[in-house]
Design an enzyme around this catalytic site. Structure first.
Site, PDB file in Angstrom:
ATOM      1  N   LYS A  10     -45.950 -39.598  61.907  1.00  0.00           N
ATOM      2  CA  LYS A  10     -45.857 -38.403  62.745  1.00  0.00           C
ATOM      3  C   LYS A  10     -44.988 -37.364  62.047  1.00  0.00           C
ATOM      4  O   LYS A  10     -44.046 -37.699  61.319  1.00  0.00           O
ATOM      5  CB  LYS A  10     -45.259 -38.800  64.093  1.00  0.00           C
ATOM      6  CG  LYS A  10     -45.210 -37.677  65.106  1.00  0.00           C
ATOM      7  CD  LYS A  10     -44.861 -38.203  66.485  1.00  0.00           C
ATOM      8  CE  LYS A  10     -44.593 -37.056  67.442  1.00  0.00           C
ATOM      9  NZ  LYS A  10     -45.513 -35.949  67.312  1.00  0.00           N
ATOM     10  N   LYS A  69     -41.148 -39.067  56.709  1.00  0.00           N
ATOM     11  CA  LYS A  69     -42.047 -39.521  55.640  1.00  0.00           C
ATOM     12  C   LYS A  69     -41.647 -38.960  54.289  1.00  0.00           C
ATOM     13  O   LYS A  69     -41.690 -39.641  53.280  1.00  0.00           O
ATOM     14  CB  LYS A  69     -43.484 -39.053  55.857  1.00  0.00           C
ATOM     15  CG  LYS A  69     -44.152 -39.381  57.107  1.00  0.00           C
ATOM     16  CD  LYS A  69     -45.597 -38.868  57.035  1.00  0.00           C
ATOM     17  CE  LYS A  69     -45.693 -37.368  56.816  1.00  0.00           C
ATOM     18  NZ  LYS A  69     -44.932 -36.614  57.764  1.00  0.00           N
ATOM     19  N   LYS A  78     -46.256 -27.891  55.361  1.00  0.00           N
ATOM     20  CA  LYS A  78     -44.859 -27.429  55.206  1.00  0.00           C
ATOM     21  C   LYS A  78     -44.416 -27.457  53.744  1.00  0.00           C
ATOM     22  O   LYS A  78     -43.414 -26.872  53.382  1.00  0.00           O
ATOM     23  CB  LYS A  78     -43.921 -28.318  56.014  1.00  0.00           C
ATOM     24  CG  LYS A  78     -44.101 -28.213  57.510  1.00  0.00           C
ATOM     25  CD  LYS A  78     -42.928 -28.724  58.358  1.00  0.00           C
ATOM     26  CE  LYS A  78     -42.180 -29.921  57.845  1.00  0.00           C
ATOM     27  NZ  LYS A  78     -42.975 -31.152  57.740  1.00  0.00           N
ATOM     28  N   ASP A 127     -50.017 -36.416  62.299  1.00  0.00           N
ATOM     29  CA  ASP A 127     -50.277 -36.030  63.692  1.00  0.00           C
ATOM     30  C   ASP A 127     -51.755 -35.769  63.934  1.00  0.00           C
ATOM     31  O   ASP A 127     -52.282 -35.996  65.009  1.00  0.00           O
ATOM     32  CB  ASP A 127     -49.506 -34.753  64.029  1.00  0.00           C
ATOM     33  CG  ASP A 127     -48.016 -34.977  63.964  1.00  0.00           C
ATOM     34  OD1 ASP A 127     -47.390 -34.966  65.027  1.00  0.00           O
ATOM     35  OD2 ASP A 127     -47.523 -35.188  62.858  1.00  0.00           O
TER      36      ASP A 127
END
Lengths: 428, 737
Positions: free
Chosen positions: B21, B26, B52, B139
């Site tokens: 998620k 991560k 990101k 996600d």
């Protein structure tokens, strides 16, 4: 603005340009299918029967080519896997040597793992995937890249290269009289004792493509459509690339130069081919001599031209020198060959015609327009040019029963015929 | 433990994906694994697949590299090099960031696909490295973000989770995604538990792991050390190599090494839980009650009416797309610009066809050529990069071009990609309109075939134009009519409409507006100036258009559509005349036309009298053919009504006098040809081509209009009776077929 077909269409024409290949569109049954499908029916029909499929037949919906997965809004969300499985199993047994699944622009956003479905359907040995297809990029780029993809996928064997065998590169169905052009160049090669092994994207079969690595060299006729293909052959198989410095063999002069270039590259005797051109030149001379004193003579006639650099440069050069026609508007299409474009610009400058480059034909009102047929007709109907000559195929092009050409000696005669019959009707 | 000397040993080539998620850690974990592997002498490539693009930050001293997608956007294909987008991080780890679009635009999933394709094209392959790590947002496991799970990529997948329920939920979802790719064998390496120090957290994760039969490889405790290292822009492995946390990662790396085939790697199948089981096992909650449904109190009138095509309503395969349907309508507005927000390939078919029709009909002398048509289309030519980053910029440019050319009314029509990626057409339109007060931009957001088929687009375009109609009726022209919903009648639509104009003109009635064919914006706005509106057809789409018009206009509709043939035209003409008080004049004109009609019937009757006809049709009304047959002494053996494409019932004045078969099939049709042996077959659909031995003619889908339209068809039939049944060329087909 009359849009030109893009790289997506180029990709599809590259696939369908393999005579025993079939495209399966992962797409809606919409314009993204309709255009290439109608194009193929008109310019490369493969149907041998008058019997048409019913519109109820799933994936085909009344057409014989290019089955599609008829994507809808649900498929964009949930994926198109089930439909792909069905259509693949439906066409797998039809005897095609190569199947290619191509994503439409919308389908490319789904992100389905198409390769996995091929493996599951046990079709990965005859089916390849185009997840993306050069959308909105210039047609030649899509065509060239797709051709390379096909050749790579075929895992061509490195075979012994044999003398007097060549491939012809750069032909596409988008070019008017593409089949006649290929036939004409095959004939010239034949006169020189050369065998044409394959014409990638120009109607060769999978087996011919597999044999293409036996060629001693690749003759690049239209570099716009085959630059990467030529590089691929050179890098992977060491097959040298041959370009004629005068561009494609359009008009007698460039054809003779092309013959000399090919002969020099292959060690063949150009004499028989040159003799053929000489014979046709003589024939042309006699025909022109009959009318050059009369009103129906094109010396001084102006022309606008829009097309690939490798085609329009030698054509313009020839019309200028052979007939005394003057280019007043020149537009080189995207993905131009830089060297040919440069030579063209130099030619215009050297003959006090630099203003012709990118001049608007609707402003300069040429006698002739060479280019896309719809654009030409637009100028004619608006009274902005006298006659137009189509250089590219479209879905709206005429049906042809006879095989004409624009290349080679026969091509030169056909161009002369078009010009002289048009000029006949020009008022003095 | 083996120490690998990267210079001496053979390369390993293991590809690992790390999913979890968003915000679960991560990237921190991936970077530390990469650093630890590098410390052991392995060659490592880490690819960040999160928009990101901060996956490799800790390996690059806190720097964020240029992303692949940004690079592709700005650098020409021939100039692209691997060195430009692969960065050297700690321990010589090769670092790549895929990047993605700005939040709220584009399609990041598509971006991931493009990144992987691009890396391959540059030769940045896993074969150059011992370990390739893909750090992937978990996600959303749509097609694009699932690319690393594809069999040719990750050979092993670690799932990072904490004990928070939503994090475990995401982990379970990732297992679902992996399960869809189960053909690649067992590939789940295990769970990396990134603890948050919550109550019962350890138990939750343990219960989940047991339920999905996965080992918890390592428990990474919450630690200030990670924050400190992050602040310094580096991994724990680099900054605190002796720490307990570093020891944990080294242990994790030992597990990663165990995936190497010669160590008979430990991998497991993906066995996700159902939502109910997940809740029961993790939260120890069992709630079998179904969720309560929300009851709406709104009135029916508050709900805007939806106009859906027949195919959309019945979820049939969509033929054509709404984009082309809308385009076919809006192209008829002679002074409006059309911005086609689409890839080039979507716009080709109709622009070429429309231009060809315009040119061809001008050449045939049907009307004067209108050159303006070419300059009214503006295509945004959406390409791959627009799918990733959004196409609004190109849309703005196209709108500005249209404005620059002097258009004050601009329609925007969208194809599939802008709809899928969520381009905000409305916002762009509003922003541009603010700068041009007199400008009207009308978006028609059909999104290719996302809203439906051709007919759906047709209606959506009508709806958009109907919104332009002025409510002002002060300029009403008492003796004028509108014609609505034309679909191109006959070979020469303009000539056909001229027939109607001549007819109504003979009664002193003028044509106010053709809604929507070859009309300018002004005439469309003044739709309400007319007294009566005449529908061109009676089909499903026309009915919907009438309903839409009824919302903005009180103008009544004539019951009868535009007529074909003597009888229909007579009835239609009398109906119009009655409304305008011109009955007597109408009767006089009809008598004149009747004489002409009878003469023409008399000329061809000898060729057709006594002949028999079999009809196969999809049209729901073909009385003009029946009328002709009666006048010519032709016997209609049967009318076979096929199902495609409309469920509308077949109606005829000849009910009971002519055998009619509904649900007529191809088999029935060919059987009837054999048994009934008609002299002539009339059919619609191309695949209903009769055998060569029978004379046949197509029934036009949009027949011509007027008193003598039908007789022209019959004149063609009479010619058929005089020429050889089988065209000579067909005999050559014996060998071909």
């Amino acid at each position: 603005m009359i849009p030109d077909p893009d790289g997506y269409i180029g990709t599809l024409l590259a696939i369908e340009g393999v005579s025993d290949a079939r495209t399966i569109l992962n797409s809606p049954s919409a314009a993204c299918r309709a255009y290439p499908m109608h194009f193929m029916r008109l310019h490369n029909p493969r149907e041998t029967t008058r019997k048409r499929r019913s519109t109820d037949v799933q994936f085909f919906f009344g057409q014989s080519r290019m089955p599609c997965t008829y994507l809808d809004s649900d498929d964009y969300i949930f994926g198109s896997t089930q439909k792909l499985q069905k259509v693949l199993s439906m066409v797998a047994g039809d005897g095609d040597a190569l199947l290619a699944v191509v994503n439409s622009p919308g389908a490319s956003l789904i992100g389905d793992d198409l390769q996995r479905f091929l493996v599951e359907a046990h079709l990965d040995h005859i089916c390849m995937i185009f997840e993306s297809a050069a959308y909105s990029r210039p047609f030649p780029e899509g065509f060239d890249e797709a051709t390379v993809s096909i050749l790579r996928w075929l895992r061509l064997n490195r075979l012994p290269r044999l003398k007097k065998r060549v491939n012809l590169l750069g032909f596409s169905m988008i070019q008017k009289h593409w089949q006649g052009n290929i036939a004409e160049l095959r004939h010239l090669c034949d006169l020189m004792g050369l065998t044409v092994v394959a014409v990638p994207g120009g109607g060769s079969s999978v087996s011919e493509l597999r044999e293409s690595t036996t060629a001693s060299c690749n003759i690049v006729v239209f570099p716009e459509y085959s630059h990467k293909t030529a590089q691929f052959y050179k890098t992977e198989f060491g097959i040298p690339i041959v370009y004629s410095p005068d561009g494609a063999p359009v008009g007698f002069t460039a054809t003779e130069a092309w013959i000399q270039t090919v002969a020099s590259a292959t060690g063949c005797d150009p004499a028989p081919a040159l003799a053929e051109i000489k014979r046709l030149r003589t024939h042309a001379y006699r025909q022109i001599a009959l009318s050059h004193q009369d009103a129906g003579y094109p010396k001084g006639a102006t022309f606008a031209i829009r097309g690939d650099s490798s085609f329009i440069y030698p054509l313009s050069h020839w019309l200028f020198e052979y007939l005394g026609m003057i280019p007043v508007s020149v537009e080189i299409m995207p993905s131009a060959d830089p060297e040919t474009s440069r030579r063209f610009e130099n030619f215009l400058a050297a003959n006090n015609l630099p203003n012709a480059l990118n001049a608007d034909p609707a402003v300069v009102n040429p006698d002739f327009y060479f280019g896309v047929g719809l654009a030409g007709k637009d100028l004619e109907l608006s009274g902005k040019c006298r006659t137009s000559i189509e250089l590219f195929n479209r879905v709206t092009s005429d049906v042809h029963f006879t095989q004409m050409a624009y290349l080679g000696g026969q091509g030169a005669l056909w161009i002369l015929e078009l010009i002289f019959n048009a000029v006949k009707g020009f008022p003095e | 433990m083996k120490i690998y000397n990267s210079a001496m040993r053979e390369m390993i080539h293991i590809k690992i994906a790390i999913y979890g998620k968003g915000g679960i850690g991560k990237s921190t974990i991936s970077a530390n694994i990469s650093a630890a592997l590098a410390e052991k002498g392995y060659r490592v490539l880490q690819i960040g697949c999160d928009p990101k693009h901060d996956s490799t930050r800790l390996l690059l001293g806190g720097k964020i590299p240029e992303t692949v997608l940004q690079y592709i956007k700005t650098v020409l294909p021939d100039d692209r090099k691997a060195e430009d987008i692969v960065y050297r991080g700690y321990g010589n780890v090769a670092c790549v960031e895929a990047g993605g679009p700005e939040p709220g635009v584009g399609c990041a999933g598509r971006g991931v696909i493009t990144t992987f394709e691009f890396l391959e094209s540059l030769g940045i392959q896993s074969s150059l490295f011992d370990f390739t790590l893909y750090d992937v947002l978990g996600d959303v496991v749509c097609g694009g973000f699932a690319v690393p799970i594809r069999s040719k990529y990750a050979e092993a997948i670690y799932i990072v989770t904490s004990g928070e329920y939503l994090s475990i939920y995401a982990a379970n979802n990732i297992l679902r995604g992996i399960q869809n790719f189960s053909d690649a064998g067992d590939r789940v390496a295990g769970i990396i538990y990134n603890a948050r120090s919550l109550m019962d957290e350890d138990d939750r994760v343990t219960r989940f792991a047991r339920a999905v039969h996965l080992p918890i490889i390592v428990r990474v405790p919450r630690s200030e050390l990670f924050a400190r290292a992050e602040k310094e822009g580096c991994t724990v492995i680099e900054r605190y190599p002796e720490s307990q946390e570093a020891v944990l990662f080294n242990a994790l790396v030992e597990h990663v090494e165990s995936i190497i085939p010669e160590n008979s790697g430990n991998l497991y199948p993906a066995l996700p839980l159902s939502d109910e089981d997940l809740e029961q096992i993790v939260l120890l909650r069992k709630d079998s009650k179904a969720a309560n449904k929300f009851l709406f109190q709104s009135k029916k009138d508050d709900i805007p009416e939806k106009y859906l095509s027949e195919s959309v309503r019945n979820k049939r395969p969509l033929m054509g797309c709404a984009f082309i349907g809308a385009m076919s309508v809006i192209s008829q507005i002679t002074d409006a610009a059309i911005v086609l927000h689409c890839p080039r390939g979507c716009s080709l078919m109709l622009t070429e066809r429309l231009l060809y029709i315009e040119q061809d009909s001008a050449i045939r002398g049907y009307h004067t050529y209108n050159r303006e048509m070419i300059g009214r289309y503006f295509v945004t030519d959406m390409a791959d990069e627009d799918f990733i980053f959004g196409g609004e910029k190109k849309l703005r440019v196209a709108l500005e071009s249209a404005i620059g050319k002097g258009f004050s009314t601009i329609f925007i029509i969208t194809s599939c990609p802008p709809g899928i990626i969520g381009d905000d057409i409305g916002k762009v339109s509003t922003d541009v309109s603010k700068c041009f007060p007199d400008l009207q931009i009308i978006p028609i957001k059909v999104d290719g075939n996302l809203t439906g088929d051709f007919d759906q687009g047709f209606m959506e375009a009508y709806r958009a134009v109907i919104g332009m109609i002025s409510p002002d009726t002060s300029l009403k022209i008492s003796r004028s009519v509108n014609i609505i919903a034309e679909r191109g009648h006959g070979m020469n639509p303009e000539k056909n409409i001229q027939v109607i104009q001549d007819l109504i003109g003979s009664l002193g009635i003028s044509l106010n507006c053709r809604f929507l064919t070859r009309s300018d914006v002004d005439s469309l706005r003044h739709y309400n100036d007319a007294k009566l509106s005449i529908p061109a057809n009676q089909d499903d789409t026309t009915k919907s258009i009438k309903k839409m018009l009824a919302v903005v206009s009180d103008i009544p509709f004539l019951d009868q559509p535009l007529p074909t043939g003597f009888y229909e035209t007579k009835e239609w003409f009398l109906a119009v005349a009655e409304i305008f008080g011109e009955d007597e004049k109408a009767h006089q004109i009809i008598e004149t036309e009747r004489e002409e009609y009878q003469k023409r019937i008399g000329r061809i009757r000898p060729f057709l009298k006594g002949k028999t006809i079999l009809i196969s049709t999809v049209l729901r009304k073909i009385d003009w053919i029946c009328d002709l047959a009666e006048d010519l002494g032709i016997k209609i053996l049967k009318i076979g009504v096929m199902n495609f494409p409309f469920p509308v019932p077949f109606t005829t004045r000849y009910e009971g006098r002519i055998p009619i078969v509904n649900n007529y099939t191809e088999d029935l049709y060919f059987d009837d040809i054999q048994s009934l042996k008609p002299d002539l077959i009339l059919y619609n659909l191309h695949f209903m081509l009769p055998p060569d031995q029978v004379r046949s003619a197509r029934i036009p889908m949009n027949p011509e209009i007027g008193f003598h339209a039908a007789i022209r068809q019959a004149e063609k039939w009479s010619i058929l009776m005089q020429i050889p049944v089988i065209d000579g060329w067909k005999k050559d087909g014996v060998e071909v077929e």
